[in-house]
Design an enzyme around this catalytic site. Structure first.
Site, PDB file in Angstrom:
ATOM      1  N   GLY A  38      66.088  -6.833 -41.585  1.00  0.00           N
ATOM      2  CA  GLY A  38      66.729  -5.362 -41.488  1.00  0.00           C
ATOM      3  C   GLY A  38      66.303  -4.869 -40.107  1.00  0.00           C
ATOM      4  CB  THR A  39      66.656  -1.345 -38.602  1.00  0.00           C
ATOM      5  OG1 THR A  39      67.655  -1.099 -39.195  1.00  0.00           O
ATOM      6  CG2 THR A  39      66.314  -0.775 -37.502  1.00  0.00           C
ATOM      7  CB  CYS A  40      61.602  -3.317 -39.349  1.00  0.00           C
ATOM      8  SG  CYS A  40      60.000  -4.220 -39.067  1.00  0.00           S
ATOM      9  N   GLY A 178      66.005  12.615 -26.152  1.00  0.00           N
ATOM     10  CA  GLY A 178      65.271  12.400 -27.440  1.00  0.00           C
ATOM     11  C   GLY A 178      63.855  11.958 -27.292  1.00  0.00           C
ATOM     12  N   GLY A 180      61.534  11.482 -29.251  1.00  0.00           N
ATOM     13  CA  GLY A 180      60.562  11.387 -30.369  1.00  0.00           C
ATOM     14  C   GLY A 180      60.080  10.093 -30.384  1.00  0.00           C
ATOM     15  CB  VAL A 181      59.027   7.460 -33.027  1.00  0.00           C
ATOM     16  CG1 VAL A 181      58.100   6.290 -32.827  1.00  0.00           C
ATOM     17  CG2 VAL A 181      58.226   8.655 -33.802  1.00  0.00           C
ATOM     18  CD  GLU A 201      62.499  16.619 -28.080  1.00  0.00           C
ATOM     19  OE1 GLU A 201      62.608  15.055 -28.364  1.00  0.00           O
ATOM     20  OE2 GLU A 201      62.669  17.230 -28.973  1.00  0.00           O
ATOM     21  CG  HIS A 436      27.760  -1.116 -31.185  1.00  0.00           C
ATOM     22  ND1 HIS A 436      28.459  -0.192 -30.726  1.00  0.00           N
ATOM     23  CD2 HIS A 436      27.145  -2.037 -30.249  1.00  0.00           C
ATOM     24  CE1 HIS A 436      27.919  -0.126 -29.466  1.00  0.00           C
ATOM     25  NE2 HIS A 436      27.072  -1.115 -29.100  1.00  0.00           N
TER      26      HIS A 436
HETATM   27  P1  NAD Z   1      62.857  11.142 -34.029  1.00  0.00           P
HETATM   28  O1  NAD Z   1      63.178  12.030 -34.973  1.00  0.00           O
HETATM   29  O2  NAD Z   1      61.407  10.601 -33.934  1.00  0.00           O
HETATM   30  O3  NAD Z   1      63.016  11.857 -32.502  1.00  0.00           O
HETATM   31  C1  NAD Z   1      64.246  12.420 -32.293  1.00  0.00           C
HETATM   32  C2  NAD Z   1      64.064  13.395 -31.121  1.00  0.00           C
HETATM   33  O4  NAD Z   1      65.313  13.709 -30.430  1.00  0.00           O
HETATM   34  C3  NAD Z   1      63.492  14.671 -31.666  1.00  0.00           C
HETATM   35  O5  NAD Z   1      62.067  14.985 -30.999  1.00  0.00           O
HETATM   36  C4  NAD Z   1      64.394  15.885 -31.432  1.00  0.00           C
HETATM   37  O6  NAD Z   1      64.027  16.993 -31.178  1.00  0.00           O
HETATM   38  C5  NAD Z   1      65.309  15.220 -30.336  1.00  0.00           C
HETATM   39  N1  NAD Z   1      66.653  15.764 -30.165  1.00  0.00           N
HETATM   40  C6  NAD Z   1      67.424  15.748 -31.122  1.00  0.00           C
HETATM   41  N2  NAD Z   1      68.938  16.249 -30.650  1.00  0.00           N
HETATM   42  C7  NAD Z   1      68.530  16.417 -29.297  1.00  0.00           C
HETATM   43  C8  NAD Z   1      69.369  16.704 -28.337  1.00  0.00           C
HETATM   44  N3  NAD Z   1      70.878  16.927 -28.355  1.00  0.00           N
HETATM   45  N4  NAD Z   1      68.676  16.866 -27.072  1.00  0.00           N
HETATM   46  C9  NAD Z   1      67.643  16.404 -26.791  1.00  0.00           C
HETATM   47  N5  NAD Z   1      66.846  16.084 -27.809  1.00  0.00           N
HETATM   48  C10 NAD Z   1      67.280  15.636 -28.957  1.00  0.00           C
HETATM   49  O7  NAD Z   1      63.912   9.861 -34.127  1.00  0.00           O
HETATM   50  P2  NAD Z   1      63.973   8.644 -33.392  1.00  0.00           P
HETATM   51  O8  NAD Z   1      62.838   8.781 -32.355  1.00  0.00           O
HETATM   52  O9  NAD Z   1      65.493   8.249 -32.909  1.00  0.00           O
HETATM   53  O10 NAD Z   1      63.365   7.626 -34.531  1.00  0.00           O
HETATM   54  C11 NAD Z   1      64.120   7.668 -35.728  1.00  0.00           C
HETATM   55  C12 NAD Z   1      63.088   7.046 -36.718  1.00  0.00           C
HETATM   56  O11 NAD Z   1      62.667   5.703 -36.465  1.00  0.00           O
HETATM   57  C13 NAD Z   1      62.011   7.790 -36.862  1.00  0.00           C
HETATM   58  O12 NAD Z   1      61.979   8.364 -38.407  1.00  0.00           O
HETATM   59  C14 NAD Z   1      60.906   7.222 -36.583  1.00  0.00           C
HETATM   60  O13 NAD Z   1      59.730   7.330 -37.174  1.00  0.00           O
HETATM   61  C15 NAD Z   1      61.341   5.783 -36.750  1.00  0.00           C
HETATM   62  N6  NAD Z   1      60.683   4.957 -35.823  1.00  0.00           N
HETATM   63  C16 NAD Z   1      59.151   4.453 -35.883  1.00  0.00           C
HETATM   64  C17 NAD Z   1      58.810   3.526 -35.253  1.00  0.00           C
HETATM   65  C18 NAD Z   1      57.334   3.207 -35.200  1.00  0.00           C
HETATM   66  O14 NAD Z   1      56.736   3.636 -36.261  1.00  0.00           O
HETATM   67  N7  NAD Z   1      56.637   2.932 -34.047  1.00  0.00           N
HETATM   68  C19 NAD Z   1      59.497   3.181 -33.847  1.00  0.00           C
HETATM   69  C20 NAD Z   1      60.700   3.206 -33.920  1.00  0.00           C
HETATM   70  C21 NAD Z   1      61.290   4.394 -34.561  1.00  0.00           C
END
Ligand code: NAD
Length: 450
Positions: A38-40, A178, A180-181, A201, A436
């Protein structure tokens, strides 16, 4: 032949369920239209971590003076990094295939569509054949969300995370829409490889779902490293390689350009091929499930990103275990402890957290220590302070949440998850002996300090 279980989707949810149900002696058929994992495994966690590890080696080599080491003419070869990434992924995909073969699970490579369903039988078509099973588990995952921003469609300057991972050449500059993560992990990759990075963001801070002090810490670290972070900023249009944005503190539209624009503003559940399940219940585009991963249709279950709960691979695997446990009527009945799901963001330094954040502090108190209370952290993280935050229920003294920024947080957050999952109180956790010197001792220090 009639199967006990048909699974659509071979990601962490799908292959975990397939292996478990097959191991229990059931006939299982799994449909996957792309590669197993999958994606992961193919376009998410594993390729990202492979590239991030290469970038970290380069960054450490070029910043080793802090540890009394100088290295000259340090270079990186992006094509070699990509090649290594591909080999890592290929080996892991082959491993999953082998495990399913060992359990005699039938794997069909193709796009499956549900044809019909009764309470006794689900009929599926794939590659022109039809298949029948008593139970269906939908593990179709999620896809990158494309926001309705004018100029985003068919724009060769736009990347999503999949395109960015497949790139054979690096841009010199990138705008990440964005923070995010996904956005922060790619910002880490590009910044460590010397590429000019701007993050846009919409919320008032990056990683807005995490603890506020962690967002603030990373904002300071990344800004010092030259990453341009624009928060409370909305992209209103994209024209070629130029982004138009509006910040909340100004009415003037700004324009920014870069070689590539990486859009990562969330993911959406994949629900194609399920149209025949016309009574299936959805919420915000994701399949509604109960605590046992049952949908509203008696013999239809769902697990992973398609349920829209928490889009993490380890949640998907656990959901699959619960779904199969329920189908097999295993006792004791399992549930998922959503309050104790660890999550990691692979920035540098890493962020790892579990449980409630300061946003849900009612009846709780928080306590923060710098990571420098750990001797091992001091020895290995020159110039970093990090932080470890503990959230504790004031009355019961139970540990409700732990939030860490500092390397290698990802490697010991499981100990904190265990404490939250088991409802450990501070006096109980104090009885746990930590080796430790390890950075994990920060958990013990934080508990002792409370
Ligand atoms: P996210 O929801 O983490 O972040 C998306 C960000 O985009 C948000 O902060 C939001 O405010 C911002 N945003 C939305 N529309 C915007 C706009 N028009 N302009 C500017 N900013 C905007 O989503 P993601 O980063 O795409 O990740 C998707 C999923 O994949 C998440 O559920 C994440 O947990 C998962 N993921 C997890 C990992 C990990 O576990 N290390 C790694 C990658 C992805």
């Amino acid at each position: 032949m009639q199967y006990f279980l048909a699974i659509i989707g071979g990601g962490p949810a799908g292959y975990t369920a397939a292996e478990l149900a097959s191991k229990a002696g059931k006939d299982v058929i799994l449909f996957e239209q792309n590669a197993l994992g999958g994606t992961c495994l193919n376009v998410g966690c594993i390729p990202t971590k492979s590239l991030l590890y290469g970038a970290k080696q380069y960054y450490n080599a070029t910043h080793a003076q802090r540890y009394g080491v100088t290295a000259e003419n340090v270079n990186f070869d992006f094509a070699a990094m990509q090649k290594r990434k591909t080999i890592v992924v290929r080996k892991l995909v082959a491993g999953i295939r082998q495990r399913l073969n060992n359990e005699h699970c039938t794997v069909i490579n193709g796009a499956a569509n549900v044809l019909s369903r009764t309470d006794e039988l689900v009929t599926i078509t794939c590659n022109g054949e039809t298949y029948q099973a008593q139970n269906l588990l939908i593990c179709t995952g999620s896809s990158n969300f494309v926001p309705p921003i004018p100029g985003i469609q068919d724009n060769p300057f736009i990347w999503d995370s999949t395109a960015a991972l497949a790139a054979t050449e690096l841009p010199q500059s990138v705008i990440i829409v964005g923070g995010g993560v996904i956005g922060m992990e790619f910002a880490t990759l590009y910044n460590e490889l010397g590429i000019t990075v701007t993050i846009i963001e919409a919320m008032s801070r990056i990683l807005a779902t995490l603890d506020e002090s962690i967002s603030a810490y990373l904002t300071t670290v990344y800004s010092k490293r030259g990453v341009n972070i624009l928060t409370s900023s909305k992209v209103t249009a994209i024209n070629g390689n130029t982004v138009q944005l509006l910040t909340s503190d100004s009415e003037a539209i700004q324009q920014l350009s870069a070689d590539k624009i990486l859009v990562c503003v969330g993911r959406r559940a994949n629900i194609q091929g399920l149209e025949a399940l016309n009574d299936l219940e959805y919420i915000r585009g994701a399949i509604v499930v109960d605590d046992f991963m049952r949908t509203n249709l008696p013999n239809v279950y769902a697990a992973g990103d398609v349920t829209g709960k928490i889009m993490l691979a380890h949640v998907a695997s656990r959901q699959a275990e619960v779904a199969v446990g329920r189908m097999l009527k295993q006792i004791p009945v399992q549930r998922i402890a959503y309050n104790a799901i660890p999550s990691v963001v692979y920035t540098n330094p890493e962020v790892a957290s579990v449980g409630i954040t300061e946003n849900d502090l009612e009846g709780c108190e928080e306590h923060t220590l710098p990571m420098t209370f750990s001797g091992r952290f001091m020895a290995e993280n020159e110039g970093e302070t990090g932080l470890c935050k503990l959230v504790v229920n004031t009355k019961s003294q139970a540990i409700m949440g732990v939030h860490v920024v500092g390397n290698p947080a990802s490697e010991f957050i499981a100990a904190a998850s265990f404490a939250v999952r088991m409802g450990y109180t501070l006096p109980e956790f104090r009885q746990v002996v930590f080796p430790h010197p390890t950075v994990s001792e920060i958990l013990r220090e934080a508990v002792n300090d409370k």
